[in-house]
Design a protein around this motif. Structure first.
Motif, mmCIF file in Angstrom:
data_model
loop_
_atom_site.group_PDB
_atom_site.id
_atom_site.type_symbol
_atom_site.label_atom_id
_atom_site.label_comp_id
_atom_site.label_asym_id
_atom_site.label_seq_id
_atom_site.Cartn_x
_atom_site.Cartn_y
_atom_site.Cartn_z
ATOM 1 N N VAL A 37 0.464 -1.333 -0.135
ATOM 2 C CA VAL A 37 0.495 -0.288 0.019
ATOM 3 C C VAL A 37 0.528 1.787 -0.230
ATOM 4 C CG1 VAL A 37 -1.922 1.410 0.944
ATOM 5 C CG2 VAL A 37 -1.666 -1.072 0.887
ATOM 6 N N LYS A 38 1.613 1.019 0.892
ATOM 7 C CA LYS A 38 2.640 2.119 0.454
ATOM 8 C C LYS A 38 3.259 2.864 -0.381
ATOM 9 C CE LYS A 38 3.936 2.759 5.508
ATOM 10 N NZ LYS A 38 4.811 2.355 7.327
ATOM 11 N N LEU B 250 -5.934 4.916 -9.244
ATOM 12 C CA LEU B 250 -4.808 3.402 -9.808
ATOM 13 C C LEU B 250 -4.496 2.911 -9.118
ATOM 14 C CD1 LEU B 250 -5.017 5.402 -13.008
ATOM 15 C CD2 LEU B 250 -6.896 4.233 -13.099
ATOM 16 N N SER B 251 -3.195 3.361 -8.636
ATOM 17 C CA SER B 251 -2.170 2.395 -8.075
ATOM 18 C C SER B 251 -2.499 1.711 -6.803
ATOM 19 C CB SER B 251 -1.435 3.729 -7.751
ATOM 20 O OG SER B 251 -0.799 4.913 -6.406
ATOM 21 N N LEU B 252 -3.907 2.342 -6.092
ATOM 22 C CA LEU B 252 -3.711 1.245 -4.465
ATOM 23 C C LEU B 252 -5.029 0.440 -4.975
ATOM 24 C CD1 LEU B 252 -4.814 3.563 -2.653
ATOM 25 C CD2 LEU B 252 -2.285 2.587 -2.570
ATOM 26 N N ILE B 253 -5.781 0.779 -6.368
ATOM 27 C CA ILE B 253 -7.020 -0.037 -6.197
ATOM 28 C C ILE B 253 -6.836 -0.816 -7.840
ATOM 29 C CG2 ILE B 253 -9.739 -0.090 -6.942
ATOM 30 C CD1 ILE B 253 -9.779 1.961 -4.948
ATOM 31 N N ILE B 254 -6.450 0.116 -8.762
ATOM 32 C CA ILE B 254 -6.252 -0.573 -10.009
ATOM 33 C C ILE B 254 -5.250 -1.262 -10.522
ATOM 34 C CG2 ILE B 254 -6.584 0.641 -12.801
ATOM 35 C CD1 ILE B 254 -9.126 0.884 -11.199
ATOM 36 N N LYS B 255 -4.280 -0.566 -10.079
ATOM 37 C CA LYS B 255 -2.968 -1.885 -10.915
ATOM 38 C C LYS B 255 -2.822 -2.782 -9.914
ATOM 39 C CE LYS B 255 2.107 -0.820 -9.526
ATOM 40 N NZ LYS B 255 3.056 -0.109 -9.091
ATOM 41 N N PRO B 256 -3.360 -3.014 -8.996
ATOM 42 C CA PRO B 256 -2.969 -4.692 -8.667
ATOM 43 C C PRO B 256 -3.715 -5.449 -9.480
ATOM 44 C CG PRO B 256 -3.053 -2.756 -6.538
ATOM 45 C CD PRO B 256 -3.856 -2.335 -7.626
ATOM 46 N N LYS B 257 -5.123 -4.605 -9.347
ATOM 47 C CA LYS B 257 -5.896 -5.464 -10.227
ATOM 48 C C LYS B 257 -5.600 -5.825 -11.743
ATOM 49 C CE LYS B 257 -10.361 -4.590 -7.856
ATOM 50 N NZ LYS B 257 -11.412 -4.447 -7.622
ATOM 51 N N LEU B 258 -4.779 -4.630 -12.025
ATOM 52 C CA LEU B 258 -4.576 -4.917 -13.990
ATOM 53 C C LEU B 258 -3.375 -6.225 -14.086
ATOM 54 C CD1 LEU B 258 -4.233 -1.249 -15.322
ATOM 55 C CD2 LEU B 258 -6.232 -3.049 -15.908
ATOM 56 N N GLN B 259 -2.695 -5.634 -12.806
ATOM 57 C CA GLN B 259 -1.514 -6.979 -12.796
ATOM 58 C C GLN B 259 -1.742 -8.386 -12.520
ATOM 59 O OE1 GLN B 259 0.537 -5.511 -9.518
ATOM 60 N NE2 GLN B 259 2.342 -4.129 -10.736
ATOM 61 N N LEU B 260 -2.279 -8.403 -12.107
ATOM 62 C CA LEU B 260 -3.828 -10.365 -12.207
ATOM 63 C C LEU B 260 -3.593 -10.338 -13.192
ATOM 64 C CD1 LEU B 260 -5.173 -10.070 -8.110
ATOM 65 C CD2 LEU B 260 -3.570 -11.305 -8.929
ATOM 66 N N PHE B 261 -5.077 -9.436 -13.808
ATOM 67 C CA PHE B 261 -5.393 -9.521 -15.111
ATOM 68 C C PHE B 261 -4.804 -10.266 -16.460
ATOM 69 C CE2 PHE B 261 -7.599 -7.801 -19.157
ATOM 70 C CZ PHE B 261 -8.483 -8.129 -19.037
ATOM 71 N N TRP B 262 -3.520 -8.934 -16.418
ATOM 72 C CA TRP B 262 -2.845 -8.921 -17.284
ATOM 73 C C TRP B 262 -2.108 -10.303 -18.133
ATOM 74 C CZ3 TRP B 262 -1.864 -6.886 -21.893
ATOM 75 C CH2 TRP B 262 -2.732 -5.371 -21.757
ATOM 76 N N ASN B 263 -1.837 -10.718 -15.853
ATOM 77 C CA ASN B 263 -0.897 -12.150 -15.993
ATOM 78 C C ASN B 263 -1.940 -13.112 -16.066
ATOM 79 O OD1 ASN B 263 1.569 -10.881 -14.990
ATOM 80 N ND2 ASN B 263 0.936 -11.123 -12.854
ATOM 81 N N SER B 264 -2.923 -12.875 -16.532
ATOM 82 C CA SER B 264 -4.097 -14.106 -16.705
ATOM 83 C C SER B 264 -4.423 -14.935 -18.415
ATOM 84 C CB SER B 264 -5.409 -13.937 -16.235
ATOM 85 O OG SER B 264 -6.130 -12.991 -16.768
ATOM 86 N N ILE C 40 3.664 6.127 -3.022
ATOM 87 C CA ILE C 40 4.307 6.607 -3.482
ATOM 88 C C ILE C 40 4.599 6.372 -4.986
ATOM 89 C CG2 ILE C 40 6.906 6.494 -2.816
ATOM 90 C CD1 ILE C 40 6.921 6.454 -0.095
ATOM 91 N N PHE C 41 4.422 5.359 -5.737
ATOM 92 C CA PHE C 41 4.397 5.456 -6.676
ATOM 93 C C PHE C 41 3.472 5.971 -7.625
ATOM 94 C CE2 PHE C 41 2.716 3.184 -10.781
ATOM 95 C CZ PHE C 41 3.319 3.423 -11.376
ATOM 96 N N GLY C 42 2.247 6.114 -6.699
ATOM 97 C CA GLY C 42 0.590 7.094 -7.549
ATOM 98 C C GLY C 42 1.128 8.652 -7.375
ATOM 99 N N LEU C 43 2.243 9.455 -6.256
ATOM 100 C CA LEU C 43 2.328 10.579 -6.006
ATOM 101 C C LEU C 43 3.517 10.766 -7.298
ATOM 102 C CD1 LEU C 43 2.341 10.557 -2.053
ATOM 103 C CD2 LEU C 43 0.280 11.787 -3.964
ATOM 104 N N CYS C 44 4.814 10.176 -7.516
ATOM 105 C CA CYS C 44 5.755 10.124 -7.846
ATOM 106 C C CYS C 44 5.107 10.160 -9.866
ATOM 107 C CB CYS C 44 6.622 9.500 -7.908
ATOM 108 S SG CYS C 44 7.347 9.188 -7.056
ATOM 109 N N MET C 45 4.112 9.547 -9.994
ATOM 110 C CA MET C 45 3.922 9.155 -11.147
ATOM 111 C C MET C 45 2.911 10.489 -11.518
ATOM 112 S SD MET C 45 4.991 7.065 -12.863
ATOM 113 C CE MET C 45 3.726 7.178 -14.458
#
Length: 149
Positions: A78-79, A135-149, A83-88
């Motif tokens: 989460v942290k 995007l980084s907290l909610i969407i990114k983790p789901k997208l990573q799972l989705f892309w790996n499927s 941080i990734f989201g803020l930087c982006m």
């Protein structure tokens, strides 16, 4: 093959919604709600999607790798994602503000450009931070799972 089109559609919809909201705010700040606002916004949006969106995918990979190297190994996901989201948000809004300011205005000096760029950036940055953190907290983790499927 249909699954790849579905994945591309999801990414494209995220880019369109986020880019549309951000360029709307930036265009409003640059030219105001004038008679040519809609055409200015659409051209700014198209330029941002064509130029900034592909660059954003490269930047996100580089920022993610840099954060993994710089931050402690025991940092929570989460942290790290916050941080990734803020930087982006800061990086991408800075680039988009630069592109939008350059595209929509005729500025004669570098000082004028920097002043307007900064104003445009500050207008869109709160929106960008919200979008990027979500995007980084909610969407990114789901997208990573989705892309790996």
């Amino acid at each position: 093959m249909a699954k790849i089109y579905y994945k591309i559609g999801i990414i494209a919809s995220i880019v369109i919604v986020a880019g549309g909201m951000l360029t709307f705010a930036m265009t409003w700040r640059s030219v105001g709600f004038s008679d040519d606002f809609l055409s200015s916004w659409l051209s700014s949006f198209a330029l941002s999607v064509v130029c900034v969106a592909p660059l954003g995918s490269v930047i996100s990979v580089l920022v993610n790798k840099a954060l993994v190297r710089i931050l402690p190994r025991n940092i929570s996901k989460v942290k790290l994602n916050t941080i990734f989201g803020l930087c982006m948000a800061l990086i991408m809004e800075s680039i988009m503000a630069c592109v939008t300011t350059w595209h929509l205005t005729t500025i004669s000096t570098m000082h004028e450009f920097i002043t307007l760029w900064y104003s445009v950036l500050l207008t869109a940055l709160p929106i960008g931070i919200v979008i990027s953190v979500v995007l980084s907290l909610i969407i990114k983790p789901k997208l990573q799972l989705f892309w790996n499927s």
